[in-house]
Design an enzyme around this catalytic site. Sequence first.
Site, mmCIF file in Angstrom:
data_model
loop_
_atom_site.group_PDB
_atom_site.id
_atom_site.type_symbol
_atom_site.label_atom_id
_atom_site.label_comp_id
_atom_site.label_asym_id
_atom_site.label_seq_id
_atom_site.Cartn_x
_atom_site.Cartn_y
_atom_site.Cartn_z
ATOM 1 C CG HIS A 11 -1.863 -1.201 1.148
ATOM 2 N ND1 HIS A 11 -2.681 -1.466 0.083
ATOM 3 C CD2 HIS A 11 -2.033 -2.219 2.018
ATOM 4 C CE1 HIS A 11 -3.331 -2.592 0.295
ATOM 5 N NE2 HIS A 11 -2.950 -3.074 1.463
ATOM 6 C CB CYS A 43 -9.237 -4.891 4.783
ATOM 7 S SG CYS A 43 -9.258 -4.403 3.049
#
Length: 448
Positions: A11, A43
């Site tokens: 990320h 997630c």
Amino acid sequence: MTKIIVIGANHAGTAASNTLLDNIKDVDLTIYDRNNNISFLGCGMALWIGEQISTSDGLFYCSKDVFEEKGAKVHMESEVLSIDEDKKTVKVRLADGSEIEDTYDKLILATGSRPRSNNIPGEDLENIEVAKLFQDAKKVKEIGLRDEIKNVVVVGSGYIGVELAEAFQRIGKNTTLVTRSEKILHNYYDEDFSKPLQDAMVENGIKIVLGENVKEYKGENGKVTAVKTDKGEYPADLVINSIGFVPNVFLGESLKKHDKTGAYLVDKHFRTSNPDIYAIGDCATIYYKPTDSQEYVALATNAVRSGIVAALNAGGLDLETPGVQGSSGMQIYGHKIVMTGMSLDMAAKYGIDVEYTDFEDLQKPAFMENVENAKVKVRIVYRKDDRRIIGAQLGSTYDVSMGIHMFSLAIQKDVTIDELALTDIFFMPHFNQPYNYITMAAVSAVLG
Ligand SMILES: Cc1cc2nc3c(=O)[nH]c(=O)nc-3n(C[C@H](O)[C@H](O)[C@H](O)COP(=O)(O)OP(=O)(O)OC[C@H]3O[C@@H](n4cnc5c(N)ncnc54)[C@H](O)[C@@H]3O)c2cc1C
């Protein structure tokens, strides 16, 4: 032409690379990552394991091809082994095993984090797994679906442990969550907010073991059979060790590190102690507004924001982060809690003298018919000395998540509880009440 190397392409590295490629002219960008995938959304792991989503295909949002089309040189399965800060070079082992040296003008470290190990006997047994990479998700899902796996023990009750416990219960496993803390999600929420989720887990058949320290993994024929704590023993065919993450700081020995966590210590520009080297995401600290200090707050959201700011600075701009509040949310069996900044427990841990105000009410007027209208609970935490808001929590079965963003901005902008009480919050029965719970909480803090 500025030559920039980004190490790590999850990320933080993806955000930095895209920001450079999309916004900075005259950049020569090279990206190295030791993994074989880019931008994995961890997630989604629990949702995939718990069969709430049917495929992992949507859990990536960027790729080597995207970067290459924009002009970057991308080396996957290529590990950066060392940095020579004087020569401004990195040594890399490429996918084919060969080693090269590459030069940089600016270097961005986005090396992330790895699961914390609890270093106890039996850790090498089969079926003791962690949850971090896409490879972990695939392995855990494959093992978890086997019929012979009856008992799953999740160790650790942070976000990931709690989500995974729900996931295993959803696919029919006898699930136990073992944690040394006295409540679940203890680093983020006060018990008033975490308890409804804990109760829902128990109601759905998850055994929750609080206040116990895992001491040993027991096994037979090389496979785990039980988790032994200081107070009990729990049968286990699969164990997920989910006790937190530590920053990957193997590179740049001379760079200053954060006292408490060892993460690269950065300034508000995300510069390390070497001004040509930036550090972003899970490997670095970030300016944490509630304490006005650099802290370790490992979240994808912070990885993205730090990536954007560092990339623009490496590309020649001069930008500071306004800071973060560690905002996050959680949903378990339909119970939703969201938070920003500090809970009462966190403030006590940091030794900050605070007051708080609570309010609970229906989201919409009671006269509303045939619409979802759940109770919402709010807690606002503010400093005793100057009454600045430093935290808020919201809980409901209703999606009230958007409300927490206002509190995040309030903390960022030093808003006091008195100012919040007078904030213009609209009323319309489809959405909320004339005396909405945020105003009511703030007004009661001001007027008593
Ligand atoms: C199961 C799970 C669920 C999560 N859920 C959420 C959520 O809902 N919301 C949220 O905000 N956050 C969530 N997080 C946290 C979030 O995923 C992390 O904060 C984020 O991944 C950090 O991104 P990063 O790029 O800094 O680090 P990482 O994701 O750790 O990536 C680091 C990258 O660097 C590479 N690398 C490391 N060292 C080297 C080297 N020497 N040479 C080359 N490459 C190297 C690695 O291969 C990796 O690709 C979750 C995490 C997990 C594991």
